[in-house]
Design a protein around this motif. Structure first.
Motif, PDB file in Angstrom:
ATOM      1  N   LYS A 179       0.838  -1.197   0.000  1.00 35.45           N
ATOM      2  CA  LYS A 179       0.000   0.000   0.000  1.00 35.45           C
ATOM      3  C   LYS A 179       0.878   1.254   0.000  1.00 35.45           C
ATOM      4  O   LYS A 179       0.615   2.197  -0.736  1.00 35.45           O
ATOM      5  CB  LYS A 179      -0.915  -0.017   1.224  1.00 35.45           C
ATOM      6  CG  LYS A 179      -1.812   1.179   1.349  1.00 35.45           C
ATOM      7  CD  LYS A 179      -2.697   1.061   2.590  1.00 35.45           C
ATOM      8  CE  LYS A 179      -3.563   2.269   2.786  1.00 35.45           C
ATOM      9  NZ  LYS A 179      -4.427   2.139   3.968  1.00 35.45           N
ATOM     10  N   GLY A 231      -9.263   0.665   0.737  1.00 36.44           N
ATOM     11  CA  GLY A 231     -10.489   0.689   1.517  1.00 36.44           C
ATOM     12  C   GLY A 231     -11.710   1.195   0.771  1.00 36.44           C
ATOM     13  O   GLY A 231     -12.712   1.570   1.374  1.00 36.44           O
ATOM     14  N   TYR A 232     -11.655   1.206  -0.562  1.00 39.79           N
ATOM     15  CA  TYR A 232     -12.790   1.659  -1.350  1.00 39.79           C
ATOM     16  C   TYR A 232     -13.487   0.476  -1.990  1.00 39.79           C
ATOM     17  O   TYR A 232     -12.840  -0.441  -2.486  1.00 39.79           O
ATOM     18  CB  TYR A 232     -12.341   2.614  -2.467  1.00 39.79           C
ATOM     19  CG  TYR A 232     -11.750   3.883  -1.966  1.00 39.79           C
ATOM     20  CD1 TYR A 232     -12.562   4.884  -1.453  1.00 39.79           C
ATOM     21  CD2 TYR A 232     -10.381   4.090  -1.979  1.00 39.79           C
ATOM     22  CE1 TYR A 232     -12.028   6.067  -0.971  1.00 39.79           C
ATOM     23  CE2 TYR A 232      -9.827   5.264  -1.510  1.00 39.79           C
ATOM     24  CZ  TYR A 232     -10.662   6.245  -1.009  1.00 39.79           C
ATOM     25  OH  TYR A 232     -10.119   7.406  -0.542  1.00 39.79           O
ATOM     26  N   LYS A 233     -14.797   0.524  -1.998  1.00 42.23           N
ATOM     27  CA  LYS A 233     -15.560  -0.493  -2.703  1.00 42.23           C
ATOM     28  C   LYS A 233     -15.517  -0.132  -4.186  1.00 42.23           C
ATOM     29  O   LYS A 233     -15.766   1.004  -4.564  1.00 42.23           O
ATOM     30  CB  LYS A 233     -17.008  -0.499  -2.202  1.00 42.23           C
ATOM     31  CG  LYS A 233     -17.868  -1.530  -2.888  1.00 42.23           C
ATOM     32  CD  LYS A 233     -19.308  -1.481  -2.397  1.00 42.23           C
ATOM     33  CE  LYS A 233     -20.143  -2.442  -3.199  1.00 42.23           C
ATOM     34  NZ  LYS A 233     -21.536  -2.083  -3.207  1.00 42.23           N
TER      35      LYS A 233
END
Length: 132
Positions: free
Chosen positions: A51, A79-81
């Motif tokens: 990351k 952490g994003y859909k």
């Protein structure tokens, strides 16, 4: 120095899998002329990325090359859909450049429009006037 005369550099996460090469890329990019192109080809391979490396790389590039599978992986890592808003981004970006906006302005506007589209139901929401 070579970096000071370089018009473009392509780099990716794979080439930065160890600290020596990662530091070399960072120093080279920092020494490049302001108007040169720094192209990051994410190029995710096995577990040769983190990351931190991805965020740093995206932070120093002018152009990001990322494919659909990499986009899903990076989105999840951050952490994003994943939401399929790529068509609205591409259409807005291309239309903006064709209307004379700089690449930076076109990118900023395309991000804004695609972010709006991601918050709406359906494939083709009606855009507010400020996005038309």
């Amino acid at each position: 120095m070579l970096a000071g005369r370089t018009g473009a550099l392509c780099f990716g996460a794979l080439a930065q899998r160890n600290s020596v090469s990662r530091d070399t890329v960072r120093r080279f990019v920092a020494a490049m002329p302001q108007d040169s192109y720094k192209v990051c080809d994410i190029n995710l391979r096995q577990n040769f990325y983190s990351k931190e490396v991805l965020l740093e790389s995206m932070g120093i590039c002018d152009i990001l090359k990322i494919n659909d599978e990499e986009f899903v992986t990076v989105s999840g890592l951050l952490g994003y859909k994943y939401e399929s808003a790529g068509d609205s981004f591409t259409a807005t970006f291309v239309a903006s450049v064709l209307k004379g906006r700089s690449v930076r302005e076109a990118h900023r506007f395309a991000v804004e429009v695609s972010a709006f589209v991601c918050t709406q139901n359906g494939a083709m929401p009606v855009l507010p006037e400020k996005y038309r």
